[in-house]
Motif scaffolding. Structure first.
Motif, short mmCIF file in Angstrom:
data_model
loop_
_atom_site.label_atom_id
_atom_site.label_comp_id
_atom_site.label_asym_id
_atom_site.label_seq_id
_atom_site.Cartn_x
_atom_site.Cartn_y
_atom_site.Cartn_z
N ASP A 34 0.64 -1.76 -0.17
CA ASP A 34 0.09 -0.52 0.01
C ASP A 34 0.93 1.23 -0.23
O ASP A 34 0.09 2.00 -0.34
CB ASP A 34 -0.98 0.19 1.45
CG ASP A 34 -2.09 -1.30 1.28
OD1 ASP A 34 -2.36 -1.31 -0.31
OD2 ASP A 34 -2.80 -1.79 1.80
N VAL A 37 2.32 1.98 -3.96
CA VAL A 37 1.15 2.64 -4.42
C VAL A 37 0.51 3.93 -3.84
O VAL A 37 0.55 5.08 -5.32
CB VAL A 37 -0.38 1.88 -4.31
CG1 VAL A 37 -1.83 2.28 -5.19
CG2 VAL A 37 -0.30 0.21 -4.72
N ARG A 57 -4.17 -0.32 -7.75
CA ARG A 57 -3.31 -1.09 -7.42
C ARG A 57 -3.71 -2.68 -8.02
O ARG A 57 -2.64 -3.06 -7.75
CB ARG A 57 -3.97 -1.14 -5.89
CG ARG A 57 -4.40 -0.04 -5.17
CD ARG A 57 -5.42 -0.85 -3.64
NE ARG A 57 -5.54 -1.96 -2.99
CZ ARG A 57 -4.15 -2.33 -2.68
NH1 ARG A 57 -3.44 -1.98 -1.46
NH2 ARG A 57 -4.72 -3.75 -1.66
N TYR A 61 0.20 -4.86 -8.89
CA TYR A 61 0.11 -6.05 -8.42
C TYR A 61 -0.24 -6.82 -10.08
O TYR A 61 1.50 -8.35 -9.56
CB TYR A 61 -1.43 -6.97 -7.83
CG TYR A 61 -1.52 -7.75 -6.84
CD1 TYR A 61 -0.96 -7.96 -5.73
CD2 TYR A 61 -1.77 -9.30 -7.98
CE1 TYR A 61 -1.00 -9.54 -5.24
CE2 TYR A 61 -1.60 -10.26 -7.35
CZ TYR A 61 -1.36 -10.58 -5.88
OH TYR A 61 -1.36 -11.58 -5.32
#
Length: 112
Positions: A34, A37, A57, A61
């Motif tokens: 997190d 991001v 996100r 990923y």
């Protein structure tokens, strides 16, 4: 077999990936997914709107982190922590410049 540097060049060709690598290089320690991001928001690559954050996100990923790992620039097992690789630690900071464009005519942050 193709040139192993091509994988590195392709990984460096995207502004989101370079921003991620700059952050990993600065922290030089395991970093939460997190936080990586959120760094894209701080660097102005992504707005903080919920739907744009969700897209960022997902892309981090499924696209960006796998490419960085294939290029041996980051270590990540699909979990919540990302680590800078030994190879990234040895790269000069200048190679991660926000101005770097590896492919002529391709916009910054292009989806590849």
């Amino acid at each position: 077999m193709s040139d192993p540097w091509e994988v590195v060049y392709q990984a460096l060709s995207n502004s989101h990936r370079r921003s991620t690598l700059r952050y990993l290089k600065e922290t030089d320690s395991p970093t939460a997914f997190d936080d990586v991001v959120e760094r894209l928001v701080d660097d102005g690559h992504v707005s903080s709107a919920p739907d744009e954050l969700a897209r960022a996100r997902t892309k981090m990923y499924h696209v960006h982190l796998p490419k960085l790992c294939r290029a041996n620039l980051a270590e990540w097992d699909g979990g919540t922590e990302i680590r800078p690789s030994g190879f990234l630690r040895r790269l000069p900071r200048e190679i991660l410049s926000p101005k770097l464009t590896a492919q002529a005519g391709k916009p910054q942050g292009a989806d590849d």
